[in-house]
Design an enzyme around this catalytic site. Structure first.
Site, PDB file in Angstrom:
ATOM      1  N   GLY A  22       0.827  -1.202   0.000  1.00 51.36           N
ATOM      2  CA  GLY A  22       0.000   0.000   0.000  1.00 51.36           C
ATOM      3  C   GLY A  22       0.860   1.249   0.000  1.00 51.36           C
ATOM      4  N   SER A  23       0.720   2.072   1.037  1.00 51.37           N
ATOM      5  CA  SER A  23       1.388   3.382   1.103  1.00 51.37           C
ATOM      6  C   SER A  23       0.908   4.264  -0.040  1.00 51.37           C
ATOM      7  CB  SER A  23       2.915   3.245   1.070  1.00 51.37           C
ATOM      8  OG  SER A  23       3.373   2.842   2.318  1.00 51.37           O
ATOM      9  N   HIS A  24      -0.375   4.420  -0.101  1.00 50.95           N
ATOM     10  CA  HIS A  24      -0.996   5.319  -1.071  1.00 50.95           C
ATOM     11  C   HIS A  24      -2.427   5.586  -0.629  1.00 50.95           C
ATOM     12  CE1 HIS A  24      -2.960   1.702  -2.467  1.00 50.95           C
ATOM     13  NE2 HIS A  24      -1.800   1.145  -2.757  1.00 50.95           N
ATOM     14  N   ALA A  25      -3.072   6.504  -1.326  1.00 55.64           N
ATOM     15  CA  ALA A  25      -4.501   6.758  -1.091  1.00 55.64           C
ATOM     16  C   ALA A  25      -5.215   6.594  -2.428  1.00 55.64           C
ATOM     17  CB  ALA A  25      -4.702   8.168  -0.550  1.00 55.64           C
ATOM     18  N   ARG A  77      -3.247   4.785   3.218  1.00 57.82           N
ATOM     19  CA  ARG A  77      -3.285   3.498   3.914  1.00 57.82           C
ATOM     20  C   ARG A  77      -2.106   2.618   3.567  1.00 57.82           C
ATOM     21  NH1 ARG A  77      -3.509  -0.449   0.690  1.00 57.82           N
ATOM     22  NH2 ARG A  77      -5.086  -0.956  -0.849  1.00 57.82           N
TER      23      ARG A  77
END
Ligand code: TYD
Length: 135
Positions: free
Chosen positions: A48-51, A96
């Site tokens: 993840g590590s994105h929106a 997230r």
């Protein structure tokens, strides 16, 4: 509906083995357009590590456990998912990441949109700017 919320799903207990399920619009607040899963995650890896601009998601640890860390641009909250009958609803416009995967964990994710690279926000500063912009 809150921006993020744990949802406990039906659990049909049975000596032959338990059964759980969810339905669009009944247990989760959107129509499912896509299902994907994350598995064989090596120890220490982060997904993840994105929106997402539009995508809403519902995330379940079908097996094992992992953490979902959410950031609304101001504060962070961490959920540990470790039950196959409890999932996490995540609205759009939340940063997230998924981390702390146990060995053999399986993350099932259903999304409100079909795959679209344009829906991703991959830069946290850009996310914060968009999130805190007045409407
Ligand atoms: P990505 O969403 O970046 O993974 P994560 O957020 O879990 O770390 O997706 C990784 C790669 O897989 C990326 O190249 C896009 C591709 N992908 C699809 O083709 N379809 C999908 O439904 C998803 C979720 C990813």
């Amino acid at each position: 509906m809150k921006e993020h919320e744990l949802i406990t799903l039906p659990k049909i207990s049975d000596p032959r083995g338990n059964l759980s399920f969810f339905e669009s619009g009944v247990h989760i607040p959107f129509e499912i357009k896509r299902t994907y899963w994350i598995y064989d995650v090596p120890g220490g890896q982060v997904r993840g590590s994105h929106a997402f601009k539009k995508s809403q998601e519902f995330i379940i640890a079908l097996s094992g456990s992992f953490d979902v860390v959410l950031n609304d641009g101001n504060k962070e909250i961490k959920y540990n998912l470790n039950r196959s009958y409890v999932g996490l609803y995540v609205s759009s416009m939340l940063w997230r990441k998924l981390e702390n995967f146990s060995t053999n964990s399986l993350a099932l994710i259903v999304s409100s949109v079909t795959f679209d690279r344009e829906d991703y926000i991959r830069n946290f500063e850009e996310f914060k700017k968009l999130k805190n912009e007045p409407l």
